[in-house]
Design an enzyme around this catalytic site. Structure first.
Site, PDB file in Angstrom:
ATOM      1  N   ARG A  19      -3.919   4.150  -0.828  1.00  0.00           N
ATOM      2  CA  ARG A  19      -4.550   3.063  -1.576  1.00  0.00           C
ATOM      3  C   ARG A  19      -3.814   1.738  -1.427  1.00  0.00           C
ATOM      4  O   ARG A  19      -2.599   1.699  -1.236  1.00  0.00           O
ATOM      5  CB  ARG A  19      -4.668   3.430  -3.054  1.00  0.00           C
ATOM      6  CG  ARG A  19      -3.361   3.717  -3.733  1.00  0.00           C
ATOM      7  CD  ARG A  19      -3.555   4.132  -5.189  1.00  0.00           C
ATOM      8  NE  ARG A  19      -4.046   5.498  -5.307  1.00  0.00           N
ATOM      9  CZ  ARG A  19      -4.346   6.082  -6.464  1.00  0.00           C
ATOM     10  NH1 ARG A  19      -4.211   5.419  -7.583  1.00  0.00           N
ATOM     11  NH2 ARG A  19      -4.780   7.325  -6.490  1.00  0.00           N
ATOM     12  N   HIS A  56       0.841  -1.194   0.000  1.00  0.00           N
ATOM     13  CA  HIS A  56       0.000   0.000   0.000  1.00  0.00           C
ATOM     14  C   HIS A  56       0.871   1.236   0.000  1.00  0.00           C
ATOM     15  O   HIS A  56       2.055   1.197   0.353  1.00  0.00           O
ATOM     16  CB  HIS A  56      -0.945   0.019   1.210  1.00  0.00           C
ATOM     17  CG  HIS A  56      -0.248   0.207   2.535  1.00  0.00           C
ATOM     18  ND1 HIS A  56       0.017   1.455   3.068  1.00  0.00           N
ATOM     19  CD2 HIS A  56       0.243  -0.684   3.427  1.00  0.00           C
ATOM     20  CE1 HIS A  56       0.624   1.314   4.227  1.00  0.00           C
ATOM     21  NE2 HIS A  56       0.775   0.034   4.475  1.00  0.00           N
ATOM     22  N   CYS A  57       0.279   2.363  -0.436  1.00  0.00           N
ATOM     23  CA  CYS A  57       0.951   3.655  -0.350  1.00  0.00           C
ATOM     24  C   CYS A  57       0.199   4.500   0.669  1.00  0.00           C
ATOM     25  O   CYS A  57      -0.373   3.973   1.619  1.00  0.00           O
ATOM     26  CB  CYS A  57       1.020   4.323  -1.716  1.00  0.00           C
ATOM     27  SG  CYS A  57      -0.575   4.587  -2.500  1.00  0.00           S
ATOM     28  N   ALA A  58       0.157   5.807   0.496  1.00  0.00           N
ATOM     29  CA  ALA A  58      -0.431   6.676   1.505  1.00  0.00           C
ATOM     30  C   ALA A  58      -1.947   6.570   1.579  1.00  0.00           C
ATOM     31  O   ALA A  58      -2.545   6.778   2.632  1.00  0.00           O
ATOM     32  CB  ALA A  58      -0.034   8.132   1.249  1.00  0.00           C
TER      33      ALA A  58
END
Length: 473
Positions: A30, A26-28
């Protein structure tokens, strides 16, 4: 049962089951899930997931938009699926089969590699940077003793976020390369020991070791872990299996550390300096051009998931020179413009009461830094409205470039709640005032331009209806 239990269960189903999942990260905002077979994914089902703001398909990767609580969603989908890197490792080769290997493919590949390496580190940098900003504000404007215990504790938190970057990146990069993460962290920690870091007169086997300050550096440990990866691959082939548990890590460090200190570290440091100098020159020389272009393009970079390709630049600049004058303000400007455009849509006469409330909420959320609900739920279905968003971003970017806006903190969801990002390293508010001007220009132009576009569209539609009504049957 958590908030994301149902979402996780349905997501696994629509992704084609756990057996179709190759990688989860995951990123910030999503979830990023790589799949084995694209044909097994039900995109329409994923678009209807509860507690999500939409889905983006990016070649073999499915991105489920969650928002700031993405950590909770990630932990839940991992727990429910019982997915593991080891259990799905044999499917890794399938990741290479999707899509033509054009320029876009390589950009996406780089972005998908960079995101899991840098994004886990970004929260520490954000907290450290904001703590330093608060400390400096308290020292400058409240009279807190700069040598007092409170000031020193706050400074220690900041230093922990930045000085130990080689350890953090060593861990995340080793994990990305499917190595033991602790070995990457171990290599980074070696650079920071008091007997090596910035020590003069060192040598190994009679070979001189250059004196280098490795605290808060990025490139030396990245190059070192890549070198370690190939050393480990070679050792796995030649060490008997019954000795590998003890011999491989021992020989890996014995080989890698001297070469890192004598060759790779100095080369990485020089390259870092050159990259930093070029980025600063770019920001100072053509910032008035780069800022509007990047700001206008940023929403689409986020949509395609390739914005993470620029994270490394921002992290590198903040870690080495202390600020980012190239990419630091693009997310700030873009998010404000998306929020302003969503609010313009919410105030149009053709939007019903329920939609007004929803779009207003999306707009306010975007102004605070989380844009996916506004972008996917309000703007993307109205392509002409995005012209207003782009005009605001270009206007704000031009002002930011001309006034020399600098960000001292990178990452997170920049917006109206993150003006601390622009407090300089001495606690001065010069760039905060510039950020306020940029924010005002971005919001006003985006809102006004979007409103004008919507008004013109309504007038055209009304005129067309009148013409049709006047025509004889």
């Amino acid at each position: 049962m958590s908030k994301y239990t149902e979402m996780s269960e349905l997501a696994i189903k629509y992704l084609g089951g756990v057996e179709n999942i190759v990688h989860i990260t995951h990123c910030a905002t999503r979830l990023r899930i790589n799949v084995k077979e694209n044909n097994s994914v039900d995109i329409e089902g994923l678009k209807k997931l509860p507690n999500s703001a939409g889905v983006v398909r990016n070649q073999e990767q499915v991105q489920i938009i969650i928002g700031p609580n993405v950590d909770d969603a990630y932990n839940e989908i991992i727990a429910i699926s019982r997915w593991s890197e080891i259990g799905n490792k044999e499917k890794e080769s399938s990741k290479e089969k999707s899509g033509p290997r054009n320029f876009s493919w390589y950009v996406n590949k780089f972005a998908n590699f960079v995101a899991p390496m840098f994004m886990p580190v970004v929260p520490a940098m954000i907290v450290g940077g904001m703590i330093l900003s608060i400390r400096n504000l308290l020292v400058n404007y409240v009279g807190m003793d700069v040598n007092g215990g409170t000031a020193n504790v706050l400074l220690a938190i900041f230093q922990a976020g930045f000085v130990f970057l080689p350890v953090y990146l060593g861990y995340t990069l080793a994990s990305q390369l499917k190595m033991q993460p602790i070995m990457g962290a171990f290599l980074g920690a070696v650079l920071l020991t008091e007997r090596i870091n910035n020590v003069s007169g060192l040598s190994f086997a009679g070979i001189s070791i250059p004196q280098i300050e490795y605290g808060a550096t990025i490139l030396p440990v990245i190059l070192g872990v890549f070198f370690m990866y190939y050393v480990e691959k070679l050792l796995k082939k030649i060490i008997p299996e019954f000795l590998i548990y003890f011999a491989k890590p021992l020989l890996t460090m014995v080989i890698c550390v001297p070469i890192l200190l004598i060759i790779i570290g100095p080369l990485g440091t020089r390259a870092s300096g050159a990259i930093g100098d070029f980025c600063i020159w770019l920001g100072d020389t053509v910032g008035f051009l780069s800022q509007p272009i990047l700001s206008a393009a940023y929403p689409y970079m986020v949509m395609l998931g390739i914005d993470k390709a620029l994270v490394a630049i921002g992290v590198h600049l903040v870690a080495t020179v202390g600020y980012d004058s190239v990419t630091g303000s693009m997310g700030f400007i873009s998010n404000l413009c998306i929020g302003a455009s969503a609010l313009a849509v919410a105030t149009t006469s053709k939007v019903d009461k329920a939609q007004k409330g929803m779009y207003s909420s999306f707009g306010i959320t975007a102004l605070c830094g989380v844009t996916e609900p506004a972008f996917y739920g309000c703007l993307i279905s109205r392509p002409r409205v995005l012209i207003g968003t782009a005009l605001g971003a270009i206007s704000g970017g031009i002002v930011a470039g001309l006034l020399g806006l600098r960000a001292y903190i990178i990452g997170g969801c920049p917006g109206l709640l993150t003006f601390l990002y622009f407090v300089d390293d001495k606690g001065n508010l010069h760039y905060v005032f510039i950020a306020a001007i940029v924010a005002a220009v971005s919001i006003i132009v985006s809102f006004t331009a979007t409103k004008m576009i919507l008004t013109l569209d309504e007038r055209r539609a009304a005129k067309k209806n009148r013409v049709q009504m006047q025509q004889p049957l």
